[in-house]
Design a protein around this motif. Structure first.
Motif, PDB file in Angstrom:
ATOM      1  N   TYR A   3      37.900  34.019  20.414  1.00 20.93           N
ATOM      2  CA  TYR A   3      38.263  34.483  19.074  1.00 20.93           C
ATOM      3  C   TYR A   3      38.748  33.320  18.202  1.00 20.93           C
ATOM      4  O   TYR A   3      38.157  33.002  17.173  1.00 20.93           O
ATOM      5  N   THR A   4      39.844  32.688  18.639  1.00 20.41           N
ATOM      6  CA  THR A   4      40.578  31.779  17.758  1.00 20.41           C
ATOM      7  C   THR A   4      39.745  30.590  17.267  1.00 20.41           C
ATOM      8  O   THR A   4      39.713  30.321  16.059  1.00 20.41           O
ATOM      9  N   GLU A   5      39.065  29.911  18.220  1.00 22.76           N
ATOM     10  CA  GLU A   5      38.381  28.675  17.818  1.00 22.76           C
ATOM     11  C   GLU A   5      37.291  28.925  16.762  1.00 22.76           C
ATOM     12  O   GLU A   5      37.334  28.303  15.700  1.00 22.76           O
ATOM     13  N   PRO A   6      36.326  29.827  17.007  1.00 19.99           N
ATOM     14  CA  PRO A   6      35.328  30.044  15.957  1.00 19.99           C
ATOM     15  C   PRO A   6      35.932  30.639  14.690  1.00 19.99           C
ATOM     16  O   PRO A   6      35.461  30.351  13.585  1.00 19.99           O
ATOM     17  N   PHE A   7      36.994  31.427  14.846  1.00 22.38           N
ATOM     18  CA  PHE A   7      37.601  32.026  13.654  1.00 22.38           C
ATOM     19  C   PHE A   7      38.202  30.944  12.758  1.00 22.38           C
ATOM     20  O   PHE A   7      38.074  30.993  11.535  1.00 22.38           O
ATOM     21  N   VAL A   8      38.846  29.946  13.394  1.00 21.59           N
ATOM     22  CA  VAL A   8      39.462  28.864  12.613  1.00 21.59           C
ATOM     23  C   VAL A   8      38.378  28.002  11.957  1.00 21.59           C
ATOM     24  O   VAL A   8      38.487  27.642  10.790  1.00 21.59           O
ATOM     25  N   VAL A   9      37.304  27.708  12.690  1.00 22.96           N
ATOM     26  CA  VAL A   9      36.287  26.788  12.170  1.00 22.96           C
ATOM     27  C   VAL A   9      35.362  27.476  11.164  1.00 22.96           C
ATOM     28  O   VAL A   9      35.166  26.984  10.055  1.00 22.96           O
ATOM     29  N   THR A  10      34.805  28.601  11.547  1.00 22.20           N
ATOM     30  CA  THR A  10      33.771  29.219  10.694  1.00 22.20           C
ATOM     31  C   THR A  10      34.203  30.557  10.094  1.00 22.20           C
ATOM     32  O   THR A  10      33.534  31.054   9.192  1.00 22.20           O
ATOM     33  N   GLY A  11      35.270  31.144  10.617  1.00 18.62           N
ATOM     34  CA  GLY A  11      35.695  32.468  10.123  1.00 18.62           C
ATOM     35  C   GLY A  11      34.655  33.539  10.443  1.00 18.62           C
ATOM     36  O   GLY A  11      34.621  34.599   9.812  1.00 18.62           O
ATOM     37  N   GLY A  12      33.783  33.261  11.405  1.00 18.96           N
ATOM     38  CA  GLY A  12      32.744  34.234  11.780  1.00 18.96           C
ATOM     39  C   GLY A  12      31.440  34.004  11.020  1.00 18.96           C
ATOM     40  O   GLY A  12      30.451  34.673  11.252  1.00 18.96           O
ATOM     41  N   GLY A  13      31.419  33.057  10.106  1.00 16.25           N
ATOM     42  CA  GLY A  13      30.242  32.841   9.271  1.00 16.25           C
ATOM     43  C   GLY A  13      29.464  31.609   9.671  1.00 16.25           C
ATOM     44  O   GLY A  13      29.712  31.063  10.741  1.00 16.25           O
ATOM     45  N   VAL A  69      44.668  24.897  17.489  1.00 23.06           N
ATOM     46  CA  VAL A  69      44.712  23.460  17.197  1.00 23.06           C
ATOM     47  C   VAL A  69      43.324  22.846  17.428  1.00 23.06           C
ATOM     48  O   VAL A  69      42.856  22.027  16.626  1.00 23.06           O
ATOM     49  N   VAL A  70      42.662  23.273  18.510  1.00 20.25           N
ATOM     50  CA  VAL A  70      41.300  22.787  18.780  1.00 20.25           C
ATOM     51  C   VAL A  70      40.387  23.157  17.604  1.00 20.25           C
ATOM     52  O   VAL A  70      39.607  22.333  17.113  1.00 20.25           O
TER      53      VAL A  70
END
Lengths: 288, 93
Positions: free
Chosen positions: A224-234, A115-116
Motif C-alpha cells: 500500500y504505502t510505497e506505491p501510494f506515496v510515489v504514484t498515489g495509485g496513478g 520513507v522508501v
C-alpha cells in the motif's frame, strides 16, 4: 516413526493464541459484521445482507485492481527470489566482509515504507531527482506521474530495492547452515559449480526460500504505502492495487460495507494462494 | 464490556459461533484421538483432519463467493453444496 503425543503441550500456545485473537480475529470479525451492513456514521448500522459482496464481485474496479496486484506480486517474485539467491551465493562466508555485507543488506529493511516511497519519489523526479534527471539526460522520455509503464517500473524497482535484502538474508542463512562435509564430498566427486548449486545448495535452501516466497508474496499482495506515496495509485488507475482501492473506498468514500466485503474477498485470495504455494512447495518433503 | 462498535448481528454471531464450535469440536476430537489421523488422499498430499477442516472451510467460502457472483439463487443452496463438499473432503482428501 512413532511419536509421543502430549496434548498438554497445546496449552503452551494459549498466550500466542490470545494475542492473535486480539490483534487479528476480533478485527476480522468486525469486518465480517460490517460487510453485511450499511452505515451512515454514528455507529448506526442497517442490515444489507450479501448485496455488498455482489456489488464488489460485479465491479470492474475490483477485478482491475486484483489483476494488477497479481501482476505486481509475480513480477517482484520473479526478480527478487533469483536476485536474492544470486547475491547470497556471492556473499563472503568468513572474515570481516560477513558483518559488512550483513549490515549492508539489512539497511533497506530498516527503512519505513513511507520513507522508501518518499526517497524514490524524489529520486525519480526528472527536475531534481538524481535517477530521473539522469534518465531524462539520456534522452529517454520518463515520467512516473504521467506514463503507466514508467510508474510500474518505478514501483517494481522500489520494491526490489527495499525487499530483495530479505530474500538475501534468508538465503544466506540457509547457505551457511550447510555443513562443509557436503562441499568436500562434491569436490571429491569433481562436481561442477552448477551441480553444487543444483544438488546441494538449492535443496538446503528450500525451506528458507519457501518462507521468503510466502513472505514476499503476502507482503507484495498487501502493498500500500510505497506505491501510494510515489504514484498515489496513478496515473489513472495503473498502479491502484487492491489495498489502495480498499483504502479509497473505506476512508476516501466512507463506503465501509463494500470495503469490508472487498477485504474479505481479498483475505480469502491471500489465504488460498498462500496455502497452495505452501502445499505445493512442501509436498515433495512429505512424500520423500 | 461494550462490543457495540463491532456492529454484531444475529446471522454473523451465529456464523462465528458455528466456526468456534467446530474448532472446539476438533480440539476435543484431537484430545481423544491424538495425531490428527494423517493420510494421503486424492490431492496426493498428506493431510490431517485439521487440514481437511481448513480445506473444507476455505472451499465453502469460495463456493459462497462464487454463488453470489454467478447466480441469483438463495445462498442456502451454496451452504448445502458446501456441506456436501466438506463431507467429500473429509472422506476422500
Amino acid at each position: 516413526m512413532n511419536k509421543t503425543w502430549n496434548n498438554k503441550a497445546w496449552f503452551m500456545i494459549l498466550p500466542a493464541m490470545l494475542m492473535v485473537m486480539i490483534s487479528a480475529v476480533i478485527p476480522l470479525m468486525t469486518v465480517v459484521n460490517y460487510s453485511v451492513q450499511d452505515t451512515f456514521g454514528n455507529n448506526e448500522f442497517f442490515w444489507n445482507g450479501t448485496e455488498w459482496f455482489r456489488e464488489v464481485l460485479e465491479s470492474d474496479r475490483f477485478w482491475g485492481a486484483l489483476v494488477r496486484n497479481f501482476a505486481f506480486s509475480f513480477t517482484i517474485l520473479l526478480i527478487e527470489i533469483p536476485l536474492g539467491v544470486f547475491i547470497a551465493l556471492h556473499m563472503p562466508r568468513k572474515g570481516i566482509g560477513v558483518s559488512f555485507c550483513l549490515v549492508l543488506m539489512a539497511l533497506p529493511l530498516l527503512i519505513p515504507w513511507n520513507v522508501v516511497g518518499t526517497i524514490f519519489q524524489l529520486l525519480c523526479r526528472t527536475d531534481i531527482g538524481l535517477v530521473g534527471y539522469a534518465i531524462a539526460s539520456l534522452g529517454i522520455p520518463y515520467s512516473y506521474a504521467a506514463d503507466p509503464k514508467d510508474a510500474w517500473i518505478t514501483v517494481v524497482v522500489m520494491d526490489v530495492w527495499h525487499w530483495s535484502s530479505l530474500v538475501v538474508l534468508l538465503a544466506y542463512a540457509g547457505l551457511v547452515s550447510i555443513p562443509d562435509a557436503y562441499y568436500q564430498a562434491a569436490r571429491i566427486d569433481g562436481a561442477s559449480r552448477w551441480s553444487v548449486f543444483r544438488y546441494i545448495q538449492l535443496p538446503k535452501m528450500k525451506r528458507v526460500l519457501i518462507i521468503a516466497f510466502l513472505l514476499r508474496f503476502m507482503d507484495s499482495f498487501m502493498i500500500y504505502t510505497e506505491p501510494f506515496v510515489v504514484t498515489g495509485g496513478g496515473p489513472g488507475t495503473s498502479t491502484t492495487f487492491l489495498s489502495i482501492d480498499l483504502v479509497k473506498r473505506a476512508i476516501g468514500q466512507f463506503d465501509l460495507g463494500p470495503a469490508a466485503a472487498m477485504s474479505i474477498i481479498y483475505f480469502l485470495i491471500i489465504l488460498l494462494v498462500s496455502w497452495v504455494f505452501y502445499t505445493v512447495m512442501t509436498s515433495n518433503d512429505e512424500t520423500a | 464490556m461494550d462490543f457495540s462498535w463491532m456492529a454484531w448481528t444475529l446471522p454473523t454471531a451465529l456464523f462465528f459461533i458455528a466456526i468456534f464450535a467446530m474448532l472446539i469440536g476438533m480440539g476435543v476430537w484431537e484430545y481423544y484421538s491424538p495425531g490428527g489421523s494423517p493420510r494421503v488422499g486424492i490431492l496426493r498430499i498428506e493431510t490431517t483432519r485439521g487440514d481437511r477442516l481448513f480445506i473444507s472451510l476455505l472451499g465453502a467460502a469460495y463456493i459462497h463467493i462464487a454463488w453470489l457472483g454467478l447466480t441469483e439463487l438463495s445462498l442456502w443452496w451454496a451452504l448445502a453444496l458446501s456441506i456436501v463438499y466438506a463431507i467429500g473432503v473429509f472422506k476422500f482428501v
